[in-house]
Design an enzyme around this catalytic site. Structure first.
Site, mmCIF file in Angstrom:
data_model
loop_
_atom_site.group_PDB
_atom_site.id
_atom_site.type_symbol
_atom_site.label_atom_id
_atom_site.label_comp_id
_atom_site.label_asym_id
_atom_site.label_seq_id
_atom_site.Cartn_x
_atom_site.Cartn_y
_atom_site.Cartn_z
ATOM 1 N N CYS A 298 0.822 -0.989 -0.027
ATOM 2 C CA CYS A 298 0.038 -0.030 -0.146
ATOM 3 C C CYS A 298 0.915 1.367 0.042
ATOM 4 O O CYS A 298 0.719 2.200 -0.795
ATOM 5 C CB CYS A 298 -0.952 0.036 1.345
ATOM 6 N N CYS B 92 2.473 3.036 -3.160
ATOM 7 C CA CYS B 92 1.509 4.201 -4.039
ATOM 8 C C CYS B 92 1.202 5.090 -3.176
ATOM 9 O O CYS B 92 1.446 6.447 -3.357
ATOM 10 C CB CYS B 92 0.329 3.619 -4.508
ATOM 11 N N CYS C 139 -8.341 -2.024 -4.607
ATOM 12 C CA CYS C 139 -6.801 -1.760 -4.834
ATOM 13 C C CYS C 139 -5.999 -2.902 -4.899
ATOM 14 O O CYS C 139 -5.224 -2.831 -5.750
ATOM 15 C CB CYS C 139 -6.487 -0.919 -3.424
ATOM 16 N N CYS D 20 -35.261 -0.303 10.963
ATOM 17 C CA CYS D 20 -33.999 0.380 11.758
ATOM 18 C C CYS D 20 -34.559 1.698 12.432
ATOM 19 O O CYS D 20 -34.330 1.955 13.595
ATOM 20 C CB CYS D 20 -32.950 0.952 11.012
ATOM 21 N N HIS E 228 -33.723 3.161 16.169
ATOM 22 C CA HIS E 228 -32.954 4.228 16.240
ATOM 23 C C HIS E 228 -33.226 5.326 16.213
ATOM 24 O O HIS E 228 -32.660 6.565 16.554
ATOM 25 C CB HIS E 228 -31.843 3.743 15.403
ATOM 26 N N ARG F 70 -22.001 -5.370 12.334
ATOM 27 C CA ARG F 70 -23.124 -4.928 12.913
ATOM 28 C C ARG F 70 -24.625 -4.737 12.505
ATOM 29 O O ARG F 70 -25.791 -5.279 12.956
ATOM 30 C CB ARG F 70 -22.777 -3.188 13.306
ATOM 31 N N CYS G 25 -28.023 -6.937 13.453
ATOM 32 C CA CYS G 25 -29.296 -6.118 13.697
ATOM 33 C C CYS G 25 -30.551 -6.570 12.682
ATOM 34 O O CYS G 25 -31.585 -6.665 13.174
ATOM 35 C CB CYS G 25 -29.210 -4.629 13.298
#
Lengths: 273, 106
Positions: free
Chosen positions: A88, A91, A126, A189, A193, A230, A234
Site C-alpha cells: 500500500c 503508492c 486496490c 431500523c 434508532h 453490526r 441487527c
C-alpha cells in the site's frame, strides 16, 4: 395463547389508566409512534451511551484492544503482496498524510463500478487493480486491520460524506432500507434508532445508529468487527433475511448512516459493550 | 502476528508508585465451544504472564479460560531505579511473546 393476549391487553389498559406517560411509552414501543428524525443538536455517538468504565477503555490507546488491529494494519500497509509485488505504501506512501480524512468521506463513488464502495471494498479493489492480489475475506483479521489502520488516520475528523449527485440515488436506497419494516418482527431500523434511541432493549442502550467508530471493538464480540457485521446482527435481530458481507444493499445503508452522522467525529477504533 | 501494547511511564521519581498496563493480542479460545458440526474447538489461551524489573520478577499471573480475549493486565509497582521492564506471555500451542519498556528514575 388467547388467554395471554387478554392479560397483555388488560395490563396495557392498567398502564394507560395509571399514567398517560406510561401509555405513550407503550404506544411508541409498539411502533405506533411516528418516526421523526433526530435533531442535529440531539445526536449522540454510541460513546455517550456507555458506562464510564467502557469509555475509559476507548480513551486509553494502550487499553483499547482496537489498537492491536491498528498496529497489525500498520505492518500490513508496508507489506508487499500480489503479482505486482507492491505494498500500500508504495503508492500511498505515508498513511498519516495520504489516508487522513479518507474514512470521513467513505463510502465513496467508484466510477468504474458505477456505485459506492466502502473502505473494505476500496481496499479489496486496490488489491485487485494495483497489487494483483486476491481479495481479503470480509471480517478476516487482515482486512479489519487494514481498514482500522486507514480509518484511524481520520480519528477526530468530522464525518463528511461526498455530496456528488451520482451518489444521491444510493443514499436514497439506503434511507429506504432504514425506514422499511421487514422481518418476522416487522421492524425498520428507524423504529428503534429514531423513535426509541433513549430507551433500553434487554438492558442495553438502544442508541442512535451513528456509525462513527467502525471498525470497532465490541466487548461482546471479543474482537474488532466491521459496520456490516453490526448491520447483519441487527437485521438478524429483526428476524429478517440478512445480506451477504459486501452486498450493495449494505453499502447503501452504510452510506445513508454516514449522511446521518455528518459532522460527528470519527472515533475509530471505538470500543462498545 | 502477536502484538502487545505496553504503557509504562517514561519517567518517575524514586519511590513513586507507578501503574503498568499491558494488552496482549490473543484469541483466548476457551476449549468449551463447539463448531456447528459438534466438534470441540481446542483450547488456545495464554496460560501465564510475568514481568521482570531489571531482571527481578515483580509480577506474575496465571490465566484461565474465563479470561477475555486480548487480555489486559494492569498492576502497580514502586519505581526504585532506572532500567527496563521485561514482559513475557506464555500459552497453549507453544505461544510465547515478549515485550519490554524502559523507565528513567530520578
Amino acid at each position: 395463547m388467547k388467554r395471554d393476549g387478554t392479560i397483555a391487553i388488560a395490563m396495557l389498559l392498567v398502564a394507560a389508566g395509571a399514567a398517560s406517560l406510561a401509555a405513550r411509552e407503550i404506544a411508541t414501543s409498539a411502533g405506533l409512534g411516528t418516526s421523526k428524525p433526530i435533531g442535529t443538536g440531539e445526536r449522540r455517538s454510541g460513546y455517550a451511551f456507555m458506562a464510564p468504565d467502557t469509555q475509559a477503555i476507548q480513551d486509553d490507546d494502550t487499553a483499547n484492544p482496537g489498537m492491536l488491529w491498528v498496529l497489525d494494519g500498520q505492518a500490513l500497509w508496508k507489506k508487499k503482496v500480489g503479482a505486482a509485488n507492491k505494498s500500500c505504501a508504495d503508492c500511498h506512501d505515508d498513511a498519516s498524510s495520504s489516508m487522513k480524512g479518507v474514512a470521513a468521506r467513505y463510502p465513496a463513488f467508484d466510477t468504474a463500478l458505477g456505485r459506492p464502495v466502502n473502505l473494505e471494498g476500496r481496499i479489496n479493489l486496490c488489491r485487485a487493480r494495483r497489487q494483483e492480489a486476491p481479495s481479503l475475506a470480509y471480517e478476516s483479521r487482515d482486512l479489519l486491520a487494514l481498514t482500522a489502520f486507514v480509518a484511524e488516520q481520520s480519528r477526530g475528523m468530522a464525518i463528511e460524506p461526498e455530496t456528488a449527485p451520482e451518489l444521491q440515488p444510493f443514499v436514497a436506497k439506503g434511507r429506504d432500507f432504514f425506514m422499511k419494516r421487514q422481518g418476522q418482527l416487522n421492524l425498520g431500523c428507524t423504529n428503534c434508532h429514531d423513535d426509541n434511541w433513549d430507551k433500553r432493549l434487554a438492558g442495553s442502550a438502544v442508541t442512535q445508529a451513528m456509525a462513527t467508530g467502525y471498525p470497532l471493538y465490541r466487548l461482546e464480540w471479543q474482537s474488532l468487527g466491521s459496520l456490516q457485521r453490526r448491520l447483519r446482527n441487527c437485521i438478524t435481530g429483526m428476524r429478517a433475511q440478512s445480506y451477504d458481507y459486501g452486498a450493495p444493499e449494505l453499502v447503501d445503508l452504510e452510506l445513508y448512516l454516514m449522511t446521518r452522522a455528518r459532522g460527528m467525529p470519527i472515533e475509530t477504533p471505538a470500543v462498545r459493550p | 502476528m502477536a502484538s502487545a501494547l505496553i504503557n509504562v511511564p517514561k519517567k518517575a521519581r524514586r519511590g513513586d508508585i507507578i501503574e503498568i498496563k499491558t494488552l496482549m493480542s490473543h484469541i483466548m479460545e476457551t476449549g468449551y465451544r463447539h463448531t456447528a458440526s459438534g466438534q470441540v474447538v481446542p483450547r488456545d489461551i495464554v496460560t501465564s504472564f510475568n514481568c521482570r524489573y531489571n531482571g527481578e520478577e515483580i509480577f506474575r499471573a496465571d490465566l484461565f479460560p474465563a479470561i477475555a480475549a486480548n487480555p489486559f493486565i494492569s498492576f502497580f509497582t514502586v519505581a526504585t531505579e532506572s532500567g527496563k521492564f521485561d514482559f513475557e506471555w506464555i500459552g497453549d500451542n507453544g505461544f510465547s511473546a515478549t515485550a519490554s519498556a524502559s523507565i528513567s528514575v530520578e
